[in-house]
Design a protein around this motif. Structure first.
Motif, PDB file in Angstrom:
ATOM      1  N   GLY A  16       0.820  -1.204   0.000  1.00 23.88           N
ATOM      2  CA  GLY A  16       0.000   0.000   0.000  1.00 23.88           C
ATOM      3  C   GLY A  16       0.846   1.242   0.000  1.00 23.88           C
ATOM      4  O   GLY A  16       2.055   1.205  -0.168  1.00 23.88           O
ATOM      5  N   PRO A  17       0.240   2.417   0.176  1.00 26.05           N
ATOM      6  CA  PRO A  17       0.946   3.671   0.133  1.00 26.05           C
ATOM      7  C   PRO A  17       1.851   3.835   1.334  1.00 26.05           C
ATOM      8  O   PRO A  17       1.499   3.511   2.452  1.00 26.05           O
ATOM      9  N   THR A  18       3.017   4.321   1.097  1.00 19.72           N
ATOM     10  CA  THR A  18       3.951   4.543   2.190  1.00 19.72           C
ATOM     11  C   THR A  18       4.481   5.951   2.203  1.00 19.72           C
ATOM     12  O   THR A  18       5.167   6.354   3.117  1.00 19.72           O
ATOM     13  N   THR A  19       4.180   6.740   1.186  1.00 22.12           N
ATOM     14  CA  THR A  19       4.687   8.102   1.139  1.00 22.12           C
ATOM     15  C   THR A  19       3.783   9.023   1.903  1.00 22.12           C
ATOM     16  O   THR A  19       2.583   8.817   2.017  1.00 22.12           O
ATOM     17  N   GLY A  20       4.363  10.095   2.432  1.00 19.22           N
ATOM     18  CA  GLY A  20       3.575  11.084   3.142  1.00 19.22           C
ATOM     19  C   GLY A  20       3.003  12.107   2.192  1.00 19.22           C
ATOM     20  O   GLY A  20       3.470  12.297   1.092  1.00 19.22           O
ATOM     21  N   GLY A  21       1.970  12.807   2.623  1.00 22.55           N
ATOM     22  CA  GLY A  21       1.382  13.846   1.802  1.00 22.55           C
ATOM     23  C   GLY A  21       0.519  14.735   2.661  1.00 22.55           C
ATOM     24  O   GLY A  21      -0.653  14.467   2.848  1.00 22.55           O
ATOM     25  N   ALA A  22       1.126  15.784   3.215  1.00 23.55           N
ATOM     26  CA  ALA A  22       0.393  16.649   4.131  1.00 23.55           C
ATOM     27  C   ALA A  22      -0.808  17.264   3.431  1.00 23.55           C
ATOM     28  O   ALA A  22      -0.800  17.503   2.218  1.00 23.55           O
ATOM     29  N   LEU A  23      -1.845  17.523   4.197  1.00 21.26           N
ATOM     30  CA  LEU A  23      -3.046  18.149   3.652  1.00 21.26           C
ATOM     31  C   LEU A  23      -2.729  19.571   3.201  1.00 21.26           C
ATOM     32  O   LEU A  23      -1.784  20.195   3.680  1.00 21.26           O
ATOM     33  N   PRO A  24      -3.538  20.114   2.285  1.00 17.93           N
ATOM     34  CA  PRO A  24      -3.264  21.471   1.777  1.00 17.93           C
ATOM     35  C   PRO A  24      -3.447  22.540   2.855  1.00 17.93           C
ATOM     36  O   PRO A  24      -3.957  22.275   3.949  1.00 17.93           O
ATOM     37  N   VAL A  25      -3.030  23.750   2.511  1.00 16.19           N
ATOM     38  CA  VAL A  25      -3.196  24.924   3.369  1.00 16.19           C
ATOM     39  C   VAL A  25      -4.004  25.955   2.581  1.00 16.19           C
ATOM     40  O   VAL A  25      -3.717  26.226   1.409  1.00 16.19           O
ATOM     41  N   ALA A  26      -5.029  26.530   3.198  1.00 15.69           N
ATOM     42  CA  ALA A  26      -5.900  27.490   2.522  1.00 15.69           C
ATOM     43  C   ALA A  26      -5.166  28.805   2.278  1.00 15.69           C
ATOM     44  O   ALA A  26      -4.355  29.234   3.108  1.00 15.69           O
ATOM     45  N   ASP A  27      -5.451  29.446   1.143  1.00 15.53           N
ATOM     46  CA  ASP A  27      -4.829  30.739   0.858  1.00 15.53           C
ATOM     47  C   ASP A  27      -5.649  31.865   1.504  1.00 15.53           C
ATOM     48  O   ASP A  27      -6.701  31.642   2.108  1.00 15.53           O
ATOM     49  N   SER A  28      -5.138  33.099   1.370  1.00 19.63           N
ATOM     50  CA  SER A  28      -5.756  34.231   2.071  1.00 19.63           C
ATOM     51  C   SER A  28      -7.176  34.508   1.585  1.00 19.63           C
ATOM     52  O   SER A  28      -8.050  34.863   2.390  1.00 19.63           O
ATOM     53  N   SER A  29      -7.431  34.340   0.288  1.00 17.94           N
ATOM     54  CA  SER A  29      -8.778  34.621  -0.214  1.00 17.94           C
ATOM     55  C   SER A  29      -9.794  33.629   0.355  1.00 17.94           C
ATOM     56  O   SER A  29     -10.910  34.012   0.721  1.00 17.94           O
ATOM     57  N   ARG A  30      -9.402  32.375   0.454  1.00 15.51           N
ATOM     58  CA  ARG A  30     -10.321  31.385   1.039  1.00 15.51           C
ATOM     59  C   ARG A  30     -10.531  31.665   2.518  1.00 15.51           C
ATOM     60  O   ARG A  30     -11.637  31.490   3.038  1.00 15.51           O
ATOM     61  N   LEU A  31      -9.472  32.108   3.203  1.00 14.53           N
ATOM     62  CA  LEU A  31      -9.614  32.428   4.623  1.00 14.53           C
ATOM     63  C   LEU A  31     -10.599  33.573   4.817  1.00 14.53           C
ATOM     64  O   LEU A  31     -11.414  33.551   5.751  1.00 14.53           O
ATOM     65  N   ARG A  32     -10.509  34.592   3.960  1.00 18.64           N
ATOM     66  CA  ARG A  32     -11.450  35.720   4.079  1.00 18.64           C
ATOM     67  C   ARG A  32     -12.880  35.249   3.873  1.00 18.64           C
ATOM     68  O   ARG A  32     -13.790  35.639   4.615  1.00 18.64           O
ATOM     69  N   ARG A  33     -13.087  34.420   2.862  1.00 17.51           N
ATOM     70  CA  ARG A  33     -14.443  33.910   2.620  1.00 17.51           C
ATOM     71  C   ARG A  33     -14.937  33.078   3.800  1.00 17.51           C
ATOM     72  O   ARG A  33     -16.100  33.167   4.207  1.00 17.51           O
ATOM     73  N   ALA A  34     -14.048  32.261   4.354  1.00 20.88           N
ATOM     74  CA  ALA A  34     -14.436  31.442   5.508  1.00 20.88           C
ATOM     75  C   ALA A  34     -14.769  32.315   6.709  1.00 20.88           C
ATOM     76  O   ALA A  34     -15.743  32.051   7.432  1.00 20.88           O
ATOM     77  N   ALA A  35     -13.975  33.373   6.925  1.00 15.70           N
ATOM     78  CA  ALA A  35     -14.232  34.265   8.064  1.00 15.70           C
ATOM     79  C   ALA A  35     -15.571  34.980   7.904  1.00 15.70           C
ATOM     80  O   ALA A  35     -16.368  35.062   8.860  1.00 15.70           O
ATOM     81  N   PHE A  36     -15.844  35.502   6.700  1.00 14.35           N
ATOM     82  CA  PHE A  36     -17.122  36.190   6.458  1.00 14.35           C
ATOM     83  C   PHE A  36     -18.297  35.228   6.618  1.00 14.35           C
ATOM     84  O   PHE A  36     -19.362  35.598   7.124  1.00 14.35           O
ATOM     85  N   ARG A  37     -18.107  33.979   6.183  1.00 14.13           N
ATOM     86  CA  ARG A  37     -19.184  33.000   6.327  1.00 14.13           C
ATOM     87  C   ARG A  37     -19.469  32.735   7.804  1.00 14.13           C
ATOM     88  O   ARG A  37     -20.633  32.665   8.218  1.00 14.13           O
ATOM     89  N   LEU A  38     -18.425  32.601   8.616  1.00 13.73           N
ATOM     90  CA  LEU A  38     -18.617  32.360  10.044  1.00 13.73           C
ATOM     91  C   LEU A  38     -19.286  33.557  10.721  1.00 13.73           C
ATOM     92  O   LEU A  38     -20.107  33.398  11.625  1.00 13.73           O
TER      93      LEU A  38
END
Length: 600
Positions: A16-38
Motif C-alpha cells: 500500500g501507500p507509504t509516502t507522506g502527503g500533508a493536507l493542503p493549506v488554505a490561501d488568504s482569499s479562502r480564509l477571508r471567505r471562511a471568516a465572512f461565512r462564520l
C-alpha cells in the motif's frame, strides 16, 4: 468498512501507500471567505459586539477632552461648581466605558466560543469525508496537529486576540479622529509620528504568516515522527533502530527549533521599534502645540488633550501589536484547519444509478501510488455474487492494492472497477458501505463500552444480537469481562489484546451485514486454529454474500470457490484450488511449500 469505523483505523500495508502527503493549506482569499461565512452565521452577536465596542470607545474619548476643558475653564477663572460638573461627567463616562467594554467582551467571547464549535465540527466532518487514501498519506502527525494545536490556536484567537484587537482597533480609530477634530494640524503631527509603527507592522506581517505556516508544518512533522516511533517501539527495539529513530526525531526537533527561532526574531525586531515609536507622536504634538500656543492659535487645554489622546493611543496599539503574534499564529492555524476542506476527495455521483447486482468487475486496471510506477498492470477480474474468492501471492504483488480498489478507497489510473456496472469509487459513502466493506488487520477500539463499539455498525441492535455476532467470530471472552457488554475497554478500563480487538472489529462486520466483504489479512493476529474457525464462522454467517479474502494462509484459498494469484501486479492464475494445483504453476508451488509445514 471503507470510510467507516467497522473496519478499524488507517493502516500501512505491504504493497500500500507509504509516502507522506500533508493536507493542503488554505490561501488568504479562502480564509477571508471562511471568516465572512462564520460571521454571517452569527451576525447578530457580531453586530452587537461591534456597536458596544464603538460606544465604549466613544465614552472613553471624553476623558482627555473633559480634562482639557477643565484646564481651560480654570485658566479662564471658572468656579469650583463648573469643575465639579466636568469631573462628575468624566467619572460617569469612565464608568459607562467600563460597563460597555465589559459587556462587549462577554458578547465577543460567546461569539468566539460558538464560532470555534462550528470550526471544530466542520473540521471533523471534512476529515471524516476524506478518502481513506488521502488520510493515510497525510499521516497521523499532520491530522493530529491540525485537530488539536491548530484548532486550539484558532480558539485562542477567537476568544482573546480577535475581540481584543477589534476593541483596540475601534478605540485607536476614535482616538486619532478625536485628535484631528481638536486640531487638524496636531492630528496630522500625531498621524505622521505613527508611521514608524506602520512600516514595522507591514514588515512583520509580510513575513509572519509564512513563518508561522513553516512552524506549524515542522510541528506536524515532529508529531508524525514521534507517533511513528512510539507506535513501532517494539519493532525499533527488536531491529536495533533506536539510534536511527533518535537521529530522525532530533532532526525534526532541529527544524522545529529553527522555525520557532525565526518567529522569535520577527517579534524581537517589531517590539523595540514600536516602543520607541510611541513617544514620537506625543513629542511632536507637544513641540508643535507649544509653537501654536505661543501664537495664540490653540489653547493650553487643546494641547494637553491632544497629547493625552496620543498617549492614550499607546494602550490600544499595545493590545493590537501584542496580539499580532497570536493573530498571525491563529491565521496560519486557521489556514491549516480550512485546508482540510481542499484535500482531494472522491468524485461521488449522487445521481449514479443503483447497481444492477453485486457483481464486481475489474477491467484493464492500472494503478500507481503518488505518481510512482504502476503496482497493478492491466488486471482483469470478475467476482460473481455470492462467490468466495481468495487472492494470494508474494508480498508486494499488489493484493492489498487490488482490495483497496475493489472497496472504492482508491481510483485506478486506467481501467475501471465496477459493482453492478456502476463505478465503485463513484458511489457515495452510504451506498458504497451497503455494497462493499473492507476489513484489514488494523483494528481500533473506540472509547465507550463494548456495546458502544459494536453498535457503531448497527445502532438498533439488541444485546442478544450483539452477543450472537461476538459468538460468530469466536469471541467467547465476552463472558469473562467484569461487566460483560458494559465493560469499557482501553486505557483506564479492561485492556483487550490484539486478537480480542480484532474479533471485536469482525463482530462489527457481522452486524453490518455487507453484500460484499473484503478481508485483507483480517485474522492475521489470531492463531492459525482460531483464525480458520473464525473465517469459517464468518463464511457461515455471511452465507450468500460475496467474500474476497486476501491471505497468506493458503488454507483460506483451499476453502474458497476460486483462487486468484497475483505476481508483480499481474493476475497470473485464476481457478479453483484443485484446478490450480493440477496445473502445476506458481500456486501449486506455493501450496506444496505451505502444505508441507501446515497439515490440515
Amino acid at each position: 468498512m471503507t470510510g467507516s469505523p467497522v473496519s478499524g483505523e488507517r493502516g500501512r500495508h505491504g504493497d500500500g501507500p507509504t509516502t507522506g502527503g500533508a493536507l493542503p493549506v488554505a490561501d488568504s482569499s479562502r480564509l477571508r471567505r471562511a471568516a465572512f461565512r462564520l460571521i454571517r452565521l452569527d451576525w447578530r452577536a457580531f453586530s452587537v459586539m461591534v456597536v458596544l465596542n464603538a460606544l465604549a470607545s466613544a465614552a472613553g474619548l471624553a476623558g482627555p477632552w473633559l480634562l482639557g476643558r477643565i484646564i481651560d475653564e480654570v485658566q479662564n477663572g471658572a468656579g469650583v461648581a463648573t469643575v465639579d460638573r466636568l469631573a462628575l461627567a468624566l467619572l460617569g463616562l469612565a464608568l459607562a466605558q467600563f460597563l460597555l467594554a465589559r459587556y462587549a467582551g462577554l458578547i465577543g467571547h460567546r461569539f468566539g466560543e460558538r464560532t470555534l464549535a462550528r470550526i471544530r465540527e466542520e473540521f471533523t466532518g471534512r476529515v471524516l469525508a476524506l478518502p481513506v487514501g488521502v488520510v493515510e498519506r497525510a499521516g497521523a502527525g499532520d491530522l493530529t496537529t491540525r485537530g488539536t494545536a491548530d484548532v486550539a490556536a484558532v480558539g485562542t484567537m477567537l476568544r482573546g486576540a480577535g475581540p481584543d484587537v477589534l476593541i483596540a482597533s475601534v478605540q485607536a480609530v476614535f482616538v486619532l479622529g478625536a485628535v484631528v477634530v481638536l486640531d487638524p494640524l496636531l492630528g496630522g503631527c500625531g498621524v505622521l509620528g505613527l508611521t514608524g509603527i506602520w512600516f514595522a507592522a507591514r514588515w512583520y506581517m509580510r513575513r509572519a504568516v509564512p513563518a508561522y505556516l513553516a512552524e506549524g508544518a515542522a510541528n506536524s512533522e515532529l508529531a508524525e515522527q514521534l507517533a511513528a516511533t512510539t507506535a513501532g517501539a517494539r519493532t525499533v527495539e527488536a531491529l536495533g533502530l533506536g539510534r536511527r529513530r533518535l537521529e530522525t526525531c532530533q532532526e525534526a526537533i532541529g527544524r522545529c527549533r529553527a522555525t520557532r527561532t525565526r518567529t522569535l526574531f520577527l517579534r524581537s525586531v517589531l517590539f523595540p521599534i514600536v516602543d520607541v515609536s510611541y513617544a514620537i507622536p506625543v513629542v511632536a504634538v507637544l513641540l508643535v502645540g507649544g509653537v501654536l500656543l505661543g501664537q495664540g492659535a490653540v489653547t493650553l487645554g487643546t494641547v494637553v488633550a491632544a497629547a493625552l489622546y496620543l498617549r492614550q493611543l499607546s494602550q490600544p496599539l499595545d493590545v493590537i501589536l501584542l496580539n499580532m503574534e497570536r493573530l498571525q499564529s491563529g491565521a496560519a492555524s486557521f489556514a491549516r484547519v480550512e485546508g482540510a476542506g481542499l484535500a482531494p476527495r472522491a468524485d461521488h455521483d449522487a445521481a449514479a444509478p443503483e447497481p444492477a447486482d453485486d457483481r464486481l468487475q475489474v477491467s484493464g486496471v492500472h494503478y500507481a501510488y503518488d505518481g510512482g510506477p504502476d503496482v497493478l498492470h492491466g488486471v482483469d477480474l470478475t467476482v460473481r455474487p455470492g462467490e468466495r474468492l481468495a487472492v494470494v501471492g508474494p508480498s508486494g504483488a499488489g493484493k492489498t492494492t487490488l482490495g483497496r480498489l475493489l472497496a472504492g478507497m482508491d481510483v485506478p489510473r486506467a481501467g475501471s472497477v465496477t459493482v453492478g456496472r456502476v463505478p465503485v469509487a463513484g458511489l457515495d459513502p452510504a451506498r458504497l458501505r451497503e455494497r462493499v466493506m473492507l476489513v484489514t488487520q488494523e483494528h481500533h477500539v473506540f472509547l465507550g463500552t463494548v456495546r458502544d463499539n459494536l453498535r457503531i455498525a448497527a445502532p438498533e441492535a439488541t444485546d442478544d444480537e450483539l452477543r450472537t455476532a461476538l459468538a460468530a467470530v469466536g469471541a467467547s471472552w465476552i463472558d469473562e469481562l467484569p461487566d460483560g457488554l458494559d465493560t469499557e475497554p482501553g486505557p483506564g478500563g479492561e485492556r483487550l489484546d490484539g486478537a480480542q480487538a480484532q474479533q471485536l472489529a469482525l463482530a462489527r462486520v457481522v452486524l453490518a451485514d455487507p453484500h460484499t466483504l473484503i478481508l485483507d489479512e483480517a485474522t492475521a493476529l489470531l492463531d492459525p486454529r482460531t483464525a480458520r474457525h473464525t473465517e469459517r464462522a464468518l463464511a457461515a454467517v455471511l452465507a450468500g454474500r460475496t467474500v474476497i479474502a486476501i491471505a497468506h494462509r493458503l488454507q483460506t484459498a483451499h476453502d474458497a470457490d476460486r483462487v486468484a494469484v497475483l505476481r508483480d501486479g499481474r493476475l497470473t492464475e485464476l481457478g479453483t484450488h484443485d484446478e490450480l494445483v493440477t496445473a502445476g504453476g506458481a500456486y501449486a508451488a506455493l501450496w506444496r511449500s505451505w502444505h508441507g509445514g501446515h497439515p490440515e
